[in-house]
Design an enzyme around this catalytic site. Sequence first.
Site, PDB file in Angstrom:
ATOM      1  N   SER A 196     -56.177-126.169  44.587  1.00 10.18           N
ATOM      2  CA  SER A 196     -54.766-126.420  44.307  1.00 10.18           C
ATOM      3  C   SER A 196     -54.581-126.811  42.844  1.00 10.18           C
ATOM      4  O   SER A 196     -54.951-126.042  41.948  1.00 10.18           O
ATOM      5  CB  SER A 196     -54.230-127.471  45.274  1.00 10.18           C
ATOM      6  OG  SER A 196     -52.829-127.531  45.252  1.00 10.18           O
ATOM      7  N   ASP A 296     -48.797-119.752  52.241  1.00  9.96           N
ATOM      8  CA  ASP A 296     -48.858-120.684  51.113  1.00  9.96           C
ATOM      9  C   ASP A 296     -47.898-120.199  50.044  1.00  9.96           C
ATOM     10  O   ASP A 296     -47.892-119.004  49.703  1.00  9.96           O
ATOM     11  CB  ASP A 296     -50.294-120.731  50.569  1.00  9.96           C
ATOM     12  CG  ASP A 296     -50.521-121.783  49.491  1.00  9.96           C
ATOM     13  OD1 ASP A 296     -49.543-122.433  49.060  1.00  9.96           O
ATOM     14  OD2 ASP A 296     -51.676-121.946  49.067  1.00  9.96           O
ATOM     15  N   HIS A 326     -51.718-123.670  53.023  1.00  8.80           N
ATOM     16  CA  HIS A 326     -52.323-124.212  51.801  1.00  8.80           C
ATOM     17  C   HIS A 326     -53.461-125.180  52.145  1.00  8.80           C
ATOM     18  O   HIS A 326     -53.303-126.072  52.975  1.00  8.80           O
ATOM     19  CB  HIS A 326     -51.235-124.933  51.003  1.00  8.80           C
ATOM     20  CG  HIS A 326     -51.664-125.473  49.678  1.00  8.80           C
ATOM     21  ND1 HIS A 326     -51.967-124.659  48.611  1.00  8.80           N
ATOM     22  CD2 HIS A 326     -51.824-126.746  49.240  1.00  8.80           C
ATOM     23  CE1 HIS A 326     -52.293-125.402  47.565  1.00  8.80           C
ATOM     24  NE2 HIS A 326     -52.227-126.671  47.927  1.00  8.80           N
TER      25      HIS A 326
END
Length: 360
Positions: A196, A296, A326
Amino acid sequence: MITHPLLTMIGFKDKSQYIDIEPYFKPMPKYGHLSEKTPELLELEDAISAAMAKLWALPDMAAFRQAAGDADAAMPPGGPDRYREVKTEFLYFPARDGHLVELKLYKSPNVAADATLVYSMHGGGMCVGGHETQGAENVYAAINPNIVVVSVDYRLAPENPFPRPIEDCYDGLLWCKKNAKTLGINPEKIIVAGSSAGAKLAAILSIIARDDGISGIVAQVLHFPALCHPKFLPYDKYEFGSYIQNAENCVLNIRQYETFLDFHLPDPTPDYKHSPLLAPSLAGLPPALIQSAGVDILRDESFAYADALKAAGVDVEMHCYKGVPHCFPGVMIAHPRTPVFYERYNAFLKRHATSSNEQD
């Protein structure tokens, strides 16, 4: 939509500022099919959303961090025994302003000399998170005796907005190279890795190191990466439908993501040091593993960056997991695709990691 009254205190948005949410949006042709949710996600997404809502209902990011904590990450069924197969310790290095930044080392009890450094940067939107946000990935990497993992606890927004996180990570990288003997690593064998926001940092670090002539980065691992501020997405070059299609993702929805962005980048301007997809050139960067999720908002950035790297002559291994959210291995550790994710991760590391016992 979450409407807890304290959300206004944390700065949570009630709608997207950077993306026009089209009420009659249709999945786009290349990647839209990847948002078809798996049965496992359909069963768990309400519970995941409820857990995330409790964190977002807190009064500020400091409270969010405290509530989330940094407990040792749970390992998937059949995964490594982190307390027998991996040892951990903490070190500190001085950043450019003298602030002491914490490092957490993960390594096998049987680690080889001159191991490859996996330099790990955690996710959390540059606002929350810690070493164990990426703890499972760190443990999986560290069971390889040719690897020493060093996780950097870079400073977070809103107290420390852009560019402080990347500066801390860059300073930590230089410190690791300078202190290679202490760490037991080869300063010319480094894999930068993150999930991320951490993946964004890894991508940026690869570019800055190339431009500054810093040697040693042999590969980059980008899991569920955030690679371009939505205000500057190059719609003329790539398909970007995932922001709208997955706007209410149970792990990271578009309003939550923009709240993180605004804390980290209160007045954004185009800059590859927060949006590596905007870099003038990606040529000469190390090979990349990119793993992303179908459900996501950041999915299509992963494909765009993979295409951009390939166009620049960079070797890329790209995987997108249909129907999961995600950072799914951390929130759905028993999902059948979680072990596949880690198998591909470890296989990539094995190809690029050597030690004094296993040279190229």
